[in-house]
Enzyme design. Structure first.
Site, short mmCIF file in Angstrom:
data_model
loop_
_atom_site.label_atom_id
_atom_site.label_comp_id
_atom_site.label_asym_id
_atom_site.label_seq_id
_atom_site.Cartn_x
_atom_site.Cartn_y
_atom_site.Cartn_z
N LYS A 45 0.84 -1.21 0.00
CA LYS A 45 0.00 0.00 0.00
C LYS A 45 0.88 1.26 0.00
O LYS A 45 0.58 2.23 -0.71
CB LYS A 45 -0.94 -0.01 1.20
N GLN A 89 -4.59 -1.54 9.98
CA GLN A 89 -4.50 -2.87 9.35
C GLN A 89 -5.13 -3.93 10.26
O GLN A 89 -4.74 -4.09 11.41
CB GLN A 89 -3.03 -3.22 9.07
N ASP A 112 -10.82 2.52 4.98
CA ASP A 112 -11.20 1.11 4.77
C ASP A 112 -12.64 0.85 5.19
O ASP A 112 -13.06 -0.31 5.27
CB ASP A 112 -10.21 0.15 5.43
#
Ligand code: NAP
Length: 282
Positions: A45, A89, A112
């Site tokens: 990323k 994450q 996200d």
């Protein structure tokens, strides 16, 4: 094959153009612990973010960090004006209260789509910031002109970042959606009926060729590290029956990265008032 790389590259080029127009755009990632797969995803990323012109911040935190300290780190990024997008994450190490950490993300920075506000918006059919993997799957299906209106769609998996959100996106596209999970009996009864099959179980070859409807579109989300290398959740021989199948690797994976970047541009637009973020009361 529904290759992800060419479409992901196109999206990343568009994102780079958008970033040039927006000026300085900051993306922060947070990794708790040292899960090797998470380390790889974060690195990919950051590489993609740098190529697209983002300023990215990589926070690595120890697995034994207290929940208070983790919430403090996330809150500090939420309040930091130089940060447009925050990516925590997941999964977090065992024992860390994921829900408490996730609610510390400022919803307009939640690239996200994991904050309950954004998850709720998707549930209500008002997609605002949506998890990257399901967005990538929808982009692939659109690119390959897969008809979703009136289609029978089957999703294997009900996680918060893949199974549930892709089921909602398919529902909003007017597919008739069935969600299967580890308590579903006779998976094949469902999969054989699927015009569109999305498999996100994390179980190698959980879907064999015999379980796939002829002429269907099959999206293999699985990334399983085995002695034979990285494999998906769908046996590659399913390509003989499916009209379209995503490869692993090179299918959904590259799309996920592209959509994180696209979401970061969206977050930057929300923060600059170029797009209206829905009213929240905090
Ligand atoms: P997860 O949180 O572990 O969820 C797996 C889901 O599959 C659960 O809902 C589980 O059911 C279901 N499941 C497990 N075994 C099953 C079985 N035998 N039959 C039917 N359902 C079963 O995983 P995830 O985060 O959604 O990820 C799924 C896979 O996609 C993993 O391989 C992951 O590495 C991969 N992934 C790839 C990308 C990408 O960019 N390509 C992104 C994210 C994830 P229960 O709910 O009943 O436990």
């Amino acid at each position: 094959m529904m290759e992800g790389r060419p479409l992901a590259e196109r999206i990343r080029a568009e994102v780079a153009e958008d970033v040039r127009g927006l000026g300085d755009v900051g993306l922060a990632t947070l990794q708790v612990g040292e899960d090797p797969a998470s380390t790889i995803y974060i690195r990919l990323k950051h590489e993609a973010a740098a190529k697209a012109g983002f300023r990215s911040v990589d926070r690595k935190l120890p697995a034994d960090l207290s929940l208070n300290d983790l919430v403090g780190e996330v809150s500090a990024l939420s309040e930091d004006d130089s940060i447009d997008g925050i990516l925590l994450q997941l999964p977090l190490p065992d024992g860390v209260d994921e829900a408490a950490a996730v609610v510390a993300i400022d919803p307009p920075k939640d690239v996200d789509g994991v904050h309950p506000f954004n998850a709720g918006q998707l549930y209500l059919g008002r997609a605002t910031l949506v998890p990257a993997t399901p967005l990538g799957i929808m982009a692939l299906l659109t690119e390959h002109r897969v008809e979703l209106d009136r289609a029978r769609a089957v999703v294997i998996g009900r996680s918060d970042i893949v199974g549930k959100p892709i089921a909602h996106l398919l529902l909003q596209a007017n597919a008739t959606v069935t969600i299967c999970h580890s308590h579903t009996d006779e998976l094949a009864r469902h999969t054989l009926d699927a015009d569109v099959l999305v498999v996100a179980a994390g179980v190698p070859a959980i879907v064999s060729a015999e379980m796939v409807k002829s002429g269907s579109a099959v999206v293999d989300v699985g990334i399983n590290r085995t002695e034979a290398g990285v494999v998906g959740d769908v046996d590659p021989s399913a390509a003989e029956r499916a009209a379209l199948l995503t490869p692993v690797p090179g299918g959904v994976g590259p799309m996920t990265i592209a959509m994180v970047l696209q979401n970061t541009v969206r977050a930057a637009r929300f923060r600059r008032g170029l797009l209206a973020f829905p009213q929240t009361r905090r």
